[in-house]
Design an enzyme around this catalytic site. Structure first.
Site, PDB file in Angstrom:
ATOM      1  N   GLU A  79      42.905  47.321  28.805  1.00  0.00           N
ATOM      2  CA  GLU A  79      44.682  47.108  29.365  1.00  0.00           C
ATOM      3  C   GLU A  79      45.566  47.524  29.468  1.00  0.00           C
ATOM      4  OE1 GLU A  79      42.517  45.184  31.460  1.00  0.00           O
ATOM      5  OE2 GLU A  79      43.342  43.088  31.150  1.00  0.00           O
TER       6      GLU A  79
ATOM      7  N   HIS B 293      39.677  47.156  32.213  1.00  0.00           N
ATOM      8  CA  HIS B 293      39.518  45.883  31.343  1.00  0.00           C
ATOM      9  C   HIS B 293      38.379  46.252  29.494  1.00  0.00           C
ATOM     10  CE1 HIS B 293      41.654  43.799  34.630  1.00  0.00           C
ATOM     11  NE2 HIS B 293      40.186  43.693  34.869  1.00  0.00           N
TER      12      HIS B 293
ATOM     13  N   SER C 262      41.960  47.890  37.785  1.00  0.00           N
ATOM     14  CA  SER C 262      40.145  46.941  38.328  1.00  0.00           C
ATOM     15  C   SER C 262      39.167  47.030  39.173  1.00  0.00           C
ATOM     16  CB  SER C 262      40.839  45.299  38.168  1.00  0.00           C
ATOM     17  OG  SER C 262      39.459  45.070  37.825  1.00  0.00           O
ATOM     18  N   ALA C 263      39.178  46.441  40.218  1.00  0.00           N
ATOM     19  CA  ALA C 263      38.799  46.608  41.353  1.00  0.00           C
ATOM     20  C   ALA C 263      38.434  48.224  42.230  1.00  0.00           C
ATOM     21  CB  ALA C 263      37.759  45.665  42.026  1.00  0.00           C
TER      22      ALA C 263
ATOM     23  N   GLY D  31      39.794  42.451  42.021  1.00  0.00           N
ATOM     24  CA  GLY D  31      39.369  41.531  42.771  1.00  0.00           C
ATOM     25  C   GLY D  31      37.413  41.136  41.757  1.00  0.00           C
TER      26      GLY D  31
END
Length: 232
Positions: free
Chosen positions: A191, A156, A119-120, A87
């Protein structure tokens, strides 16, 4: 330490966490996972928890949400495993600070409790969040993060340049960071890739090469499985 740090929650056209289910199951074993949904901004945290539960249920991973705990600090201290979702990294880190959990999570993971992030959730494993791709929608007290690795992470990662786009590329942004912080290095995760740390052993996860950015040096492609040298 036992870390699984994924670039993203999806790879290609796969479903949510589908590409990483087996790896997550191996990483967590039969432990119940404490999920931290603080990076979620436009998604309700209850809905975020259910999304993760549904994604991991096929491989038998049980998930609880820290936001539902009566005592969040105690929940971290008693957790068998911890997962942090993607997020907005700034929102994630600010909430961790607001709830006074940063040092508790760090101590828990350093003691050997399995940690997984995507991700985060991967971003905050680095010394700082300075190499996140996210917009600073809120202001944490500090950019200092969990510091579970001796280098920065950029999830990413892509070097795709859309037609008629005139902004900086991701590589240029990372070059800016390293110009301002020449003693640091950044490991970029395309990714479908990630990092797996077991003590002093570090491995590449996924098929694609990772990229290593160091100040004033050509970008290095990391195609080998064993990346333990990055921990030195």
């Amino acid at each position: 330490m036992n870390l699984l740090l994924l670039s993203s929650s999806r790879a290609g056209d796969s479903g949510y966490l589908e590409h990483a289910r087996t790896t997550l199951a191996e990483h967590f074993g039969e432990r119940e996972v404490l999920f931290i949904p603080f990076a979620g901004v436009t998604i309700d945290w209850d809905a975020y928890l259910e999304r993760v539960r549904e994604a991991l249920d096929p491989v038998g991973i049980r998930v609880s949400g820290i936001h539902k705990a009566i005592d969040a600090k105690k929940a971290v201290e008693e957790a068998d495993a911890i997962a942090v979702g993607g997020g907005n990294t700034f929102h994630l880190l600010k909430t961790i600070y607001d709830w006074d959990l940063l040092e508790r999570i760090r101590d828990k993971v350093q003691s050997g409790t399995p940690y997984a992030g995507w991700s985060a959730g991967s971003n905050i494993s680095a010394p700082t969040i300075c190499t996140t791709n996210d917009m600073p929608i809120v202001q944490p007290p500090s950019f200092a993060a969990l510091n579970l690795l001796p280098f920065q992470i950029n999830p990413h990662y892509t070097d795709v340049m859309p037609a008629n786009f005139h902004g900086e590329t991701r590589a240029q942004r990372l070059e800016e960071y390293l110009t301002a912080n020449p003693n640091q290095q950044v490991i970029a995760l395309p990714e479908g890739t990630g990092l797996l740390r077991r003590g002093n052993k570090l491995e590449r996860v996924g098929e694609a090469e990772l990229l290593r950015f160091v100040a004033k040096k050509p970008v290095q492609k990391l195609s080998e499985k064993d990346l333990s040298f990055l921990l030195q």
